[in-house]
Design an enzyme around this catalytic site. Structure first.
Site, PDB file in Angstrom:
ATOM      1  N   CYS A 160      78.522  -3.047   9.687  1.00  0.00           N
ATOM      2  CA  CYS A 160      77.491  -2.217   8.823  1.00  0.00           C
ATOM      3  C   CYS A 160      76.164  -2.543   9.478  1.00  0.00           C
ATOM      4  O   CYS A 160      75.681  -1.589   9.955  1.00  0.00           O
ATOM      5  CB  CYS A 160      77.556  -2.154   7.480  1.00  0.00           C
ATOM      6  SG  CYS A 160      79.257  -1.475   6.835  1.00  0.00           S
ATOM      7  N   ARG A 180      74.137   0.899  10.025  1.00  0.00           N
ATOM      8  CA  ARG A 180      74.359   2.339  10.005  1.00  0.00           C
ATOM      9  C   ARG A 180      75.216   2.917   8.722  1.00  0.00           C
ATOM     10  O   ARG A 180      75.162   4.270   8.408  1.00  0.00           O
ATOM     11  CB  ARG A 180      76.000   2.397  10.871  1.00  0.00           C
ATOM     12  CG  ARG A 180      77.166   1.857  10.473  1.00  0.00           C
ATOM     13  CD  ARG A 180      78.387   2.131  11.498  1.00  0.00           C
ATOM     14  NE  ARG A 180      79.380   1.350  10.790  1.00  0.00           N
ATOM     15  CZ  ARG A 180      80.159   1.438   9.656  1.00  0.00           C
ATOM     16  NH1 ARG A 180      80.064   2.573   8.877  1.00  0.00           N
ATOM     17  NH2 ARG A 180      80.994   0.390   9.103  1.00  0.00           N
ATOM     18  N   CYS A 182      75.222   1.708   4.517  1.00  0.00           N
ATOM     19  CA  CYS A 182      74.372   0.739   3.451  1.00  0.00           C
ATOM     20  C   CYS A 182      74.981   1.319   1.776  1.00  0.00           C
ATOM     21  O   CYS A 182      74.602   2.085   1.381  1.00  0.00           O
ATOM     22  CB  CYS A 182      73.123   0.817   3.512  1.00  0.00           C
ATOM     23  SG  CYS A 182      72.122  -0.191   2.636  1.00  0.00           S
ATOM     24  N   HIS A 221      73.718   4.703   0.666  1.00  0.00           N
ATOM     25  CA  HIS A 221      74.432   5.549  -0.570  1.00  0.00           C
ATOM     26  C   HIS A 221      74.718   4.683  -1.737  1.00  0.00           C
ATOM     27  O   HIS A 221      74.775   3.141  -1.695  1.00  0.00           O
ATOM     28  CB  HIS A 221      75.742   5.812   0.055  1.00  0.00           C
ATOM     29  CG  HIS A 221      76.779   4.828   0.710  1.00  0.00           C
ATOM     30  ND1 HIS A 221      76.718   4.645   2.131  1.00  0.00           N
ATOM     31  CD2 HIS A 221      77.559   3.738   0.338  1.00  0.00           C
ATOM     32  CE1 HIS A 221      77.273   3.655   2.351  1.00  0.00           C
ATOM     33  NE2 HIS A 221      77.928   2.922   1.376  1.00  0.00           N
ATOM     34  N   ALA A 282      83.762  -1.007  -3.884  1.00  0.00           N
ATOM     35  CA  ALA A 282      84.706  -0.100  -3.142  1.00  0.00           C
ATOM     36  C   ALA A 282      85.423  -0.989  -1.847  1.00  0.00           C
ATOM     37  O   ALA A 282      84.836  -1.277  -1.115  1.00  0.00           O
ATOM     38  CB  ALA A 282      84.128   1.054  -2.533  1.00  0.00           C
TER      39      ALA A 282
HETATM   40  N1  LIG Z   1      81.735  -1.404  -0.617  1.00  0.00           N
HETATM   41  C1  LIG Z   1      81.541  -2.303   0.186  1.00  0.00           C
HETATM   42  N2  LIG Z   1      80.105  -2.927   0.185  1.00  0.00           N
HETATM   43  C2  LIG Z   1      79.421  -3.879   0.636  1.00  0.00           C
HETATM   44  O1  LIG Z   1      78.391  -4.000   0.251  1.00  0.00           O
HETATM   45  C3  LIG Z   1      80.420  -4.508   1.597  1.00  0.00           C
HETATM   46  C4  LIG Z   1      81.660  -4.187   1.751  1.00  0.00           C
HETATM   47  N3  LIG Z   1      82.211  -3.216   1.291  1.00  0.00           N
HETATM   48  N4  LIG Z   1      82.552  -4.693   2.670  1.00  0.00           N
HETATM   49  C5  LIG Z   1      81.940  -5.804   3.538  1.00  0.00           C
HETATM   50  C6  LIG Z   1      80.891  -6.363   2.992  1.00  0.00           C
HETATM   51  C7  LIG Z   1      81.248  -7.635   1.756  1.00  0.00           C
HETATM   52  N5  LIG Z   1      79.914  -7.571   1.071  1.00  0.00           N
HETATM   53  C8  LIG Z   1      79.780  -7.921  -0.290  1.00  0.00           C
HETATM   54  C9  LIG Z   1      81.042  -8.221  -0.842  1.00  0.00           C
HETATM   55  C10 LIG Z   1      80.763  -8.568  -2.253  1.00  0.00           C
HETATM   56  C11 LIG Z   1      79.717  -8.428  -2.875  1.00  0.00           C
HETATM   57  C12 LIG Z   1      79.673  -8.916  -4.270  1.00  0.00           C
HETATM   58  O2  LIG Z   1      80.538  -8.863  -4.871  1.00  0.00           O
HETATM   59  N6  LIG Z   1      78.411  -9.217  -4.907  1.00  0.00           N
HETATM   60  C13 LIG Z   1      78.127  -9.582  -6.089  1.00  0.00           C
HETATM   61  C14 LIG Z   1      78.376 -11.072  -6.423  1.00  0.00           C
HETATM   62  C15 LIG Z   1      78.443 -11.985  -5.516  1.00  0.00           C
HETATM   63  C16 LIG Z   1      78.578 -13.404  -5.670  1.00  0.00           C
HETATM   64  O3  LIG Z   1      78.906 -13.905  -6.852  1.00  0.00           O
HETATM   65  O4  LIG Z   1      78.409 -14.407  -4.810  1.00  0.00           O
HETATM   66  C17 LIG Z   1      76.802  -9.118  -6.585  1.00  0.00           C
HETATM   67  O5  LIG Z   1      76.558  -9.030  -7.895  1.00  0.00           O
HETATM   68  O6  LIG Z   1      76.048  -9.150  -5.810  1.00  0.00           O
HETATM   69  C18 LIG Z   1      78.492  -8.213  -1.931  1.00  0.00           C
HETATM   70  C19 LIG Z   1      78.410  -7.928  -0.709  1.00  0.00           C
HETATM   71  C20 LIG Z   1      78.831  -6.504   1.664  1.00  0.00           C
HETATM   72  N7  LIG Z   1      79.894  -5.515   2.432  1.00  0.00           N
HETATM   73  O1  LIG Z   2      76.824  -5.832   5.139  1.00  0.00           O
HETATM   74  C1  LIG Z   2      77.248  -4.931   4.722  1.00  0.00           C
HETATM   75  C2  LIG Z   2      78.644  -4.474   5.115  1.00  0.00           C
HETATM   76  C3  LIG Z   2      79.161  -3.350   4.286  1.00  0.00           C
HETATM   77  N1  LIG Z   2      78.337  -2.677   3.639  1.00  0.00           N
HETATM   78  C4  LIG Z   2      79.063  -1.344   3.008  1.00  0.00           C
HETATM   79  C5  LIG Z   2      78.359   0.018   3.624  1.00  0.00           C
HETATM   80  C6  LIG Z   2      79.725   0.753   3.106  1.00  0.00           C
HETATM   81  O2  LIG Z   2      79.632   1.078   1.656  1.00  0.00           O
HETATM   82  C7  LIG Z   2      80.944  -0.203   3.371  1.00  0.00           C
HETATM   83  C8  LIG Z   2      81.332  -0.042   4.614  1.00  0.00           C
HETATM   84  O3  LIG Z   2      82.338   1.087   4.502  1.00  0.00           O
HETATM   85  P1  LIG Z   2      82.154   1.968   6.058  1.00  0.00           P
HETATM   86  O4  LIG Z   2      83.505   3.012   5.764  1.00  0.00           O
HETATM   87  O5  LIG Z   2      82.545   1.017   7.129  1.00  0.00           O
HETATM   88  O6  LIG Z   2      80.834   2.641   6.296  1.00  0.00           O
HETATM   89  O7  LIG Z   2      80.336  -1.470   3.074  1.00  0.00           O
HETATM   90  C9  LIG Z   2      77.045  -2.997   3.422  1.00  0.00           C
HETATM   91  O8  LIG Z   2      76.269  -2.342   2.547  1.00  0.00           O
HETATM   92  N2  LIG Z   2      76.629  -3.989   4.082  1.00  0.00           N
END
Ligand SMILES: Nc1nc(=O)c2c([nH]1)NC[C@@H]1CN(c3ccc(C(=O)N[C@@H](CCC(=O)O)C(=O)O)cc3)CN21
Ligand SMILES: O=c1ccn([C@H]2C[C@H](O)[C@@H](COP(=O)(O)O)O2)c(=O)[nH]1
Length: 283
Positions: A160, A180, A182, A221, A282
């Site tokens: 991303c 690309r 967010c 988004h 998601a």
């Molecule tokens: N839909 C989606 N959104 C994203 O932001 C995202 C992805 N997928 N896939 C790849 C990575 C993984 N990322 C993530 C994944 C989980 C959290 C999350 O659960 N954050 C919580 C708590 C984190 C913690 O306790 O360490 C939060 O409240 O911020 C944040 C970013 C960012 N990226």
């Molecule tokens: O560093 C990150 C990694 C992922 N994301 C978010 C942005 C999208 O919601 C999903 C990735 O879905 P795509 O279909 O590949 O765009 O994860 C982010 O914000 N920041």
């Protein structure tokens, strides 16, 4: 962080609903957002309108610096953020290149540290940048990119935040980062920290002064199931003063980052925040 809240409000006021096939969820979407962080003044852009887990974000980025390709290594460092995409992402689970539990494939750090060349060799993009900057060289292509379309099918997710471009003006280092896609409620919290951190740590290990980090986002988004929490809870809160990021000054090289650094080497000073909000994620 007013700019963050303004972006959230802009998505709500001006966003267009877009169906997303990969996640099966609709997103309220705007195109183009520019954020900027004053790293030189240590204005750490940690979201204050909810509790933000900065160590998780830094751990994720150090995992990229180390070239990790496995969610278990990320967990050991202090973040679970890759668990879902390594182990619950339907398309990846059915991909024959997946090497089993926790494998993420050739994403992010693998591309940064071991970009595969057609002749069988590999390129370490990050080391080239560090070596050049240490010598005071900016060849106008100090670029680390995770974006390798030829290998998308070998990894669990396309990157991303995909490209980081450093610039040296005199002895001040700047960074422009490109994203690309967010997820503004969840991902951007982390990505702001990461862009700031990457410039701060690169300035530290190359002996330069940190300047400004420019963060350029294309598709910004909010997923439909996150919208009410954003609108009814987070946007009703007043932002508080920004904290400072304190990095252990003993970190002096890329090798230090690759070997002994842990999350205990990072602290925030003066972080006040509103209560945590649990946004849906998601996959
Ligand atoms: N839909 C989606 N959104 C994203 O932001 C995202 C992805 N997928 N896939 C790849 C990575 C993984 N990322 C993530 C994944 C989980 C959290 C999350 O659960 N954050 C919580 C708590 C984190 C913690 O306790 O360490 C939060 O409240 O911020 C944040 C970013 C960012 N990226
Ligand atoms: O560093 C990150 C990694 C992922 N994301 C978010 C942005 C999208 O919601 C999903 C990735 O879905 P795509 O279909 O590949 O765009 O994860 C982010 O914000 N920041």
């Amino acid at each position: 962080m007013r700019a963050y809240l303004e972006l959230c409000q802009r998505i709500i006021d001006q966003g267009t609903w877009v169906e997303n096939e990969r996640t099966g969820k609709r997103c309220l979407t705007v195109i183009n957002a520019d954020l900027q962080y004053n790293v030189g003044a240590n204005e750490f852009p940690l979201i204050t309108t909810r509790k933000s887990f900065f160590k998780s974000a830094i751990a994720e980025f150090i995992g990229y610096i180390r070239g990790y390709d496995n969610a278990a290594d990320f967990r050991k460092l202090g973040t679970k953020t890759w668990d879902a995409n390594a182990n619950l992402n339907e398309a990846w689970l059915n991909n024959s290149y997946r090497k089993g539990e926790d494998d993420m494939g050739r994403v992010y750090g693998v591309q940064a540290r071991a970009w595969a060349k057609p002749d069988g060799g590999s390129i370490d993009q990050l080391k080239k940048i560090v070596d050049n900057l240490k010598k005071g060289i900016d060849d106008r292509a100090e670029i680390m990119t995770f974006y390798n379309p030829g290998e998308f099918d070998l990894g669990c997710l396309r990157p991303c935040m995909h490209t980081h471009n450093f610039s040296l003006l005199g002895d001040t280092l700047h960074l422009t980062s490109f994203q690309r896609s967010c997820d503004v409620p969840l991902g951007l919290n982390f990505n702001q920290v990461q862009v700031f951190f990457f410039l701060a740590i690169m300035a530290q290990i190359t002996g330069k002064k940190a300047g400004t980090a420019y963060h350029k986002i294309v598709n910004a988004h909010i997923y439909e199931d996150q919208l009410s929490l954003m609108q009814e809870v987070q946007l009703k809160r007043e932002p508080l003063a920004l904290p400072k990021l304190i990095i252990n000054p003993k970190i002096q090289s890329l090798e230090d980052l690759e070997t002994w650094v842990t999350m205990d080497d990072f602290k925030v000073e003066g972080y006040q925040c509103h209560d945590a909000i649990k946004y849906p994620f998601a996959v």
